[in-house]
Design a protein around this motif. Structure first.
Motif, PDB file in Angstrom:
ATOM      1  N   VAL A 253      -0.216   8.088   0.949  1.00 22.72           N
ATOM      2  CA  VAL A 253      -1.272   7.596   2.125  1.00 22.72           C
ATOM      3  C   VAL A 253      -0.039   8.351   2.902  1.00 22.72           C
ATOM      4  O   VAL A 253       0.844   8.010   3.012  1.00 22.72           O
ATOM      5  CB  VAL A 253      -1.187   6.150   2.136  1.00 22.72           C
TER       6      VAL A 253
ATOM      7  N   ILE B 207       1.067  -0.982   0.111  1.00 26.61           N
ATOM      8  CA  ILE B 207       0.188   0.435   0.120  1.00 26.61           C
ATOM      9  C   ILE B 207       1.290   1.464   0.299  1.00 26.61           C
ATOM     10  O   ILE B 207       1.480   1.260   0.964  1.00 26.61           O
ATOM     11  CB  ILE B 207      -0.387  -0.087   1.170  1.00 26.61           C
TER      12      ILE B 207
ATOM     13  N   CYS C 233      -5.886   1.861   4.793  1.00 29.67           N
ATOM     14  CA  CYS C 233      -4.745   2.431   3.739  1.00 29.67           C
ATOM     15  C   CYS C 233      -4.564   4.025   4.219  1.00 29.67           C
ATOM     16  O   CYS C 233      -3.579   3.877   3.976  1.00 29.67           O
ATOM     17  CB  CYS C 233      -5.450   2.294   2.496  1.00 29.67           C
TER      18      CYS C 233
END
Ligand SMILES: Nc1nc2c(c(=O)[nH]1)N[C@H]1C(S)=C(S)[C@@H](COP(=O)(O)O)O[C@H]1N2
Ligand SMILES: [Mo]
Length: 329
Positions: A122, A118, A170
């Motif tokens: 983020v 991920i 996330c």
């Protein structure tokens, strides 16, 4: 039992391979191999599964105790489920070849360890193992219509979690507008990935507001069991209002970005396969009609295709401010 397959609707995405890539392929293969390959593209005309002895695809899967999950009554479909043996033996998974009969070669895919990356926009890039992810998410079963751009369709009981829950997990930055997803790349296991004229790995994308729409689902199972490899184990995307190719399989990476990703088929043939790819019976593919669809495993039964594959109540609002985009291809 032999099932007669009409070839008209079964136009494989492979047949859209652009000319210069076909030329490349001819150079790569010898003349004999080219003849064999074009035979394969025409298809055998006959396809059998009734007599086929299928293995237990979920055998040894460590997530087996999580199934079956609770069935959601909110997502139901007014037509019969596709028979399991049909859905698990009729697949598009170009990593393992361009025919529908890829379930066998797909068994080579190793499902553990399976790390999911991920990253991008983020709060904190990270990697999560699929079993840890499964523990963190709320699993449920939902029956959805599924519509391939090739004009075949099925009705499938997926198990998985809302993609919205995963996006929250996330922790994207407010600046992220899209999610770019990638399939594994391992040509040693996936013979289709040795075909260098395809832009591997398979890539797909969604806008964040699509990904957080309640219908968008990350599937981890089907028919009350973990996903079989040929259906995109251990995790794949399910967005039932879009054509099948958006439903990327065996995902290893979610990248959050402010740039619209270019997907695998868009890269190969952008004039026929776009980013939004919403189902619309009134907008034909450049080479065939999208007005109706064949239900696989139903002896050639065709039914009318519905706008947004029947999910307009859930998703039409996503596109009111995007009317100038190519929403239907
Ligand atoms: N990685 C990957 N994902 C993929 C594909 C593929 O070739 N590779 N094919 C797509 C297409 S064209 C369709 S119709 C669906 C088919 O899903 P199914 O085989 O589970 O029915 O997977 C989609 N996801
Ligand atoms: Mo498809």
């Amino acid at each position: 039992m032999l099932i007669r397959r009409k070839r008209g609707w079964e136009v494989p995405e492979s047949s859209v391979t652009p000319e210069h890539l076909v030329m490349n392929r001819r150079r790569l293969l010898g003349a004999g191999a080219v003849a064999a390959a074009s035979l394969a593209l025409q298809g055998q005309g006959w396809f059998s599964f009734g007599d086929q002895k299928l293995p237990d695809f979920a055998a040894g899967d460590p997530s087996l105790p999580l199934y079956p999950a609770m069935r959601s009554m909110r997502y139901r479909v007014d037509r019969d489920l596709t028979e399991e043996k049909v859905a698990v033996t009729y697949n598009n998974f170009y990593e393992f070849g361009s025919s529908k009969n890829v379930w066998q070669p797909a068994q080579k895919l190793a499902l553990r360890p399976w790390e999911i990356q991920i990253d991008g926009m983020v709060e904190q890039p990270r990697t999560v193992g699929v079993d840890d992810l499964l523990k963190a998410m709320a699993l449920e079963e939902r029956t959805y219509r599924f519509r391939c751009v090739e004009a075949w369709a099925m009705t499938v009981p997926w198990t998985g979690f809302a993609m919205k829950q995963f996006v929250e997990f996330c922790k994207p930055l407010a600046s992220a507008k899209y999610i770019r997803m990638e399939t594994f790349k391992n040509p040693e296991v996936a013979s289709g990935q040795r075909a260098s004229w395809y832009p591997w790995p398979y890539v797909e994308g969604l806008a964040i507001d699509e990904a957080t729409n309640e219908l968008a689902m990350i599937a981890t199972g089907v028919y009350g069991k973990p996903l079989p490899r040929q259906m995109g184990a251990p995790i794949r995307l399910v967005v039932p209002w879009k054509y099948g190719f958006k439903n990327i399989k065996s995902i290893v990476r979610f990248h959050f970005t402010d740039q619209r990703p270019k997907s695998f088929w868009e890269e190969i043939q952008g004039s026929e396969y776009g980013f939004w790819a919403n189902v619309n019976p009134k907008v034909p593919h450049p080479r065939w009609s999208q007005a109706d669809e064949e239900l696989i495993g139903k002896g050639g039964t065709r039914v009318p295709t519905q706008l947004y594959n029947g999910y307009g109540d859930f998703v039409a609002g996503l596109y009111t401010a995007r009317e100038n985009e190519k929403l239907w291809m």
